[in-house]
Design a protein around this motif. Structure first.
Motif, short mmCIF file in Angstrom:
data_model
loop_
_atom_site.label_atom_id
_atom_site.label_comp_id
_atom_site.label_asym_id
_atom_site.label_seq_id
_atom_site.Cartn_x
_atom_site.Cartn_y
_atom_site.Cartn_z
N ALA A 264 1.02 -1.24 -0.05
CA ALA A 264 -0.14 -0.03 -0.06
C ALA A 264 0.88 1.49 -0.10
CB ALA A 264 -0.96 -0.09 1.27
N TRP A 265 0.26 2.28 -0.13
CA TRP A 265 1.30 3.74 -0.22
C TRP A 265 0.09 5.00 -0.02
CZ3 TRP A 265 -0.28 7.68 -3.75
CH2 TRP A 265 -1.41 7.06 -4.61
N THR A 266 0.93 5.86 0.45
CA THR A 266 0.00 7.14 0.82
C THR A 266 1.05 8.21 0.26
OG1 THR A 266 -0.85 8.48 2.43
CG2 THR A 266 1.12 7.19 3.21
N LEU A 267 0.68 9.38 0.32
CA LEU A 267 1.42 10.65 -0.28
C LEU A 267 2.21 11.33 0.84
CD1 LEU A 267 -0.95 11.92 -3.06
CD2 LEU A 267 1.35 10.83 -3.43
N THR A 268 1.57 11.04 2.32
CA THR A 268 2.18 11.74 3.08
C THR A 268 3.02 11.07 4.17
OG1 THR A 268 0.15 11.44 4.43
CG2 THR A 268 0.37 13.49 3.07
N ASP A 269 3.71 11.66 5.15
CA ASP A 269 4.46 10.87 5.90
C ASP A 269 3.52 10.37 7.06
OD1 ASP A 269 6.40 10.02 7.98
OD2 ASP A 269 7.41 11.92 8.13
N PRO A 270 3.53 9.12 7.22
CA PRO A 270 2.47 8.32 8.27
C PRO A 270 2.40 9.03 9.48
CG PRO A 270 3.85 6.84 7.13
CD PRO A 270 4.23 8.18 6.79
N SER A 271 1.14 9.50 9.85
CA SER A 271 0.85 10.01 11.11
C SER A 271 1.09 8.84 12.20
CB SER A 271 -0.39 10.80 11.41
OG SER A 271 -1.51 9.85 11.25
N GLN A 272 1.02 9.65 13.58
CA GLN A 272 1.05 8.61 14.66
C GLN A 272 -0.34 7.79 14.70
OE1 GLN A 272 3.47 8.30 16.80
NE2 GLN A 272 2.60 6.40 17.19
N GLU A 273 -1.40 8.24 14.30
CA GLU A 273 -2.45 7.59 14.20
C GLU A 273 -2.37 6.27 13.32
OE1 GLU A 273 -7.36 8.15 13.22
OE2 GLU A 273 -5.87 9.51 12.58
N LEU A 274 -1.87 6.54 11.98
CA LEU A 274 -1.62 5.69 11.09
C LEU A 274 -0.69 4.47 11.63
CD1 LEU A 274 -2.38 4.49 8.40
CD2 LEU A 274 -0.60 6.13 7.22
N LEU A 275 0.51 4.86 12.45
CA LEU A 275 1.31 4.10 12.70
C LEU A 275 0.81 3.29 13.88
CD1 LEU A 275 4.63 6.36 13.44
CD2 LEU A 275 4.30 4.55 11.42
N ASP A 276 -0.08 3.72 14.76
CA ASP A 276 -0.71 2.92 15.76
C ASP A 276 -1.71 2.01 15.16
OD1 ASP A 276 0.36 4.36 17.79
OD2 ASP A 276 -1.34 5.89 18.12
N LEU A 277 -2.43 2.27 14.04
CA LEU A 277 -3.39 1.43 13.42
C LEU A 277 -2.49 0.17 12.45
CD1 LEU A 277 -5.98 3.70 11.69
CD2 LEU A 277 -6.41 1.97 13.48
N THR A 278 -1.29 0.72 12.28
CA THR A 278 -0.43 -0.39 11.63
C THR A 278 -0.11 -1.29 12.59
OG1 THR A 278 0.23 1.21 9.99
CG2 THR A 278 1.74 -0.72 10.20
N LYS A 279 0.48 -1.12 13.78
CA LYS A 279 0.82 -1.76 14.75
C LYS A 279 -0.51 -2.72 15.31
CE LYS A 279 2.66 -1.67 19.50
NZ LYS A 279 3.32 -0.98 20.49
N SER A 280 -1.66 -2.13 15.12
CA SER A 280 -2.92 -3.07 15.56
C SER A 280 -2.91 -4.10 14.40
CB SER A 280 -4.03 -2.11 15.88
OG SER A 280 -5.18 -2.93 15.69
N ALA A 281 -2.81 -3.59 13.27
CA ALA A 281 -3.09 -4.59 12.06
C ALA A 281 -1.97 -5.80 12.32
CB ALA A 281 -2.97 -3.67 10.87
N LYS A 282 -0.84 -5.49 12.47
CA LYS A 282 0.25 -6.35 12.71
C LYS A 282 -0.01 -7.33 13.94
CE LYS A 282 4.35 -4.91 13.87
NZ LYS A 282 5.63 -4.18 13.95
#
Length: 325
Positions: A264-282
């Motif tokens: 997946a990709w995004t145009l912006t530096d991942p926010s803390q919210e996105l990093l937290d969601l990524t950790k949850s997904a992992k």
């Protein structure tokens, strides 16, 4: 003349209902058999996908609005052929479902109008068709018409005379990384170091041929000592290397931590919210992904819309050099 015994209307209803039920059961059974047969079919050969790898060019200039805001990394130059070396992977239906579970937790986090914050999946096309994934073995390169055929031939010689046989890779982690220009961030599956250090060897071979043709290497660490600089300055020269493994990969760097597959990709530096969601997904969905094993039997060279498959040798001929000289 005997009377014909016609069925009553009630009996007709029962017959119609029975026939409909029977037909429905037969159709359902046929559908199950087709699905079971489909799941038992072997995967399509790699070269089949190469025939349909081309995409429709919708513009002759860089227009980010046509590509979800993405900007071309290498500016288009008339007469230059965009080139990429990579390992291709078509996930199975089960593997795709495991990957989709990871991406689905992230891609709908923000409202549709917030385009800069949107997470975009690499798993499917705009029409929902499954897409192949890849491990890069080069940057985005550009060759002239006169160079491109010789480059493919050089890569083919290098692969065929290498000591890298087919191997298997699996995944260690889920993370976000940026491109070289920091214009896009990618959700990636970090790749475990495979047996016999096969990925580092392939990258070493690829970088050697790429530099020989005047192009920059991928993931190469900067030289830090005089001997490193001297070796780097001579890395672009055609050379004959003994197939003793200690000599063949003498200058090879360990870049294992850099190998990955983007999902997946995004145009912006991942926010803390996105990093937290990524950790949850992992935590909740990564275990099935860790069980996936990707069999690597060839590498791809894509020049323009033409894809050439270079199979890894099944056995090693010790009588040739790295570049077939």
């Amino acid at each position: 003349m005997a009377l014909v015994d016609y069925a009553s209307s009630d009996e007709e209803d029962e017959i119609v209902e029975s026939t409909s039920t029977s037909n429905a059961n037969a159709a359902q059974s046929l559908k199950r058999k087709r699905e079971e047969s489909a799941s038992d079919l072997p995967p399509l050969p790699s070269k089949f996908h190469d025939l349909y790898a081309s995409t429709t060019r919708v513009s002759t200039r860089d227009d980010p609005s046509l590509h979800g805001g993405r900007k071309r990394v290498m500016p288009h130059v008339e007469g230059n052929w965009p080139t990429h070396l990579y390992i291709e992977w078509y996930p199975s239906t089960t593997e795709y479902s495991s990957l989709d579970a990871l991406v689905s937790l992230l891609k709908d986090t923000w409202p549709p109008e917030a385009t800069d914050l949107k997470v975009n999946s690499f798993l499917t096309s705009d029409l929902g068709a499954p897409l192949p994934l890849h491990i890069s073995l080069s940057r985005s390169l550009g060759f002239s018409t006169e160079q491109k055929d010789e480059f493919v031939s050089a890569m083919e010689r290098a692969i065929q005379s290498s000591t890298v046989r087919p191997f298997v890779v699996s995944f260690a982690d889920l993370d976000w990384v940026s491109n070289f220009e920091n214009t896009r961030w990618f959700l990636v599956l970090k790749v475990l170091k495979p047996d016999l250090n096969a990925l580092n060897k392939l990258l070493h071979i690829s970088n050697s041929v790429v530099q020989e043709h005047g192009q920059p290497p991928l993931y190469s660490k900067p030289a830090t000592t005089k001997s490193d600089v001297k070796a780097r300055n001579h890395s672009g020269k055609r050379r004959s290397i003994n197939h003793n493994s200690a000599l063949l990969y003498k200058d090879m760097q360990d870049l294992s931590s850099a190998f990955h597959i983007s999902i997946a990709w995004t145009l912006t530096d991942p926010s803390q919210e996105l990093l937290d969601l990524t950790k949850s997904a992992k935590l909740n969905h990564f275990d099935p992904v860790k069980q996936i094993q990707v069999v690597v039997e060839d590498i791809k060279v894509k020049i323009g819309n033409v894809v050439t498959s270079l199979p890894l040798p099944k056995s090693v001929n010790l009588g040739k050099s790295l570049f077939g000289a």
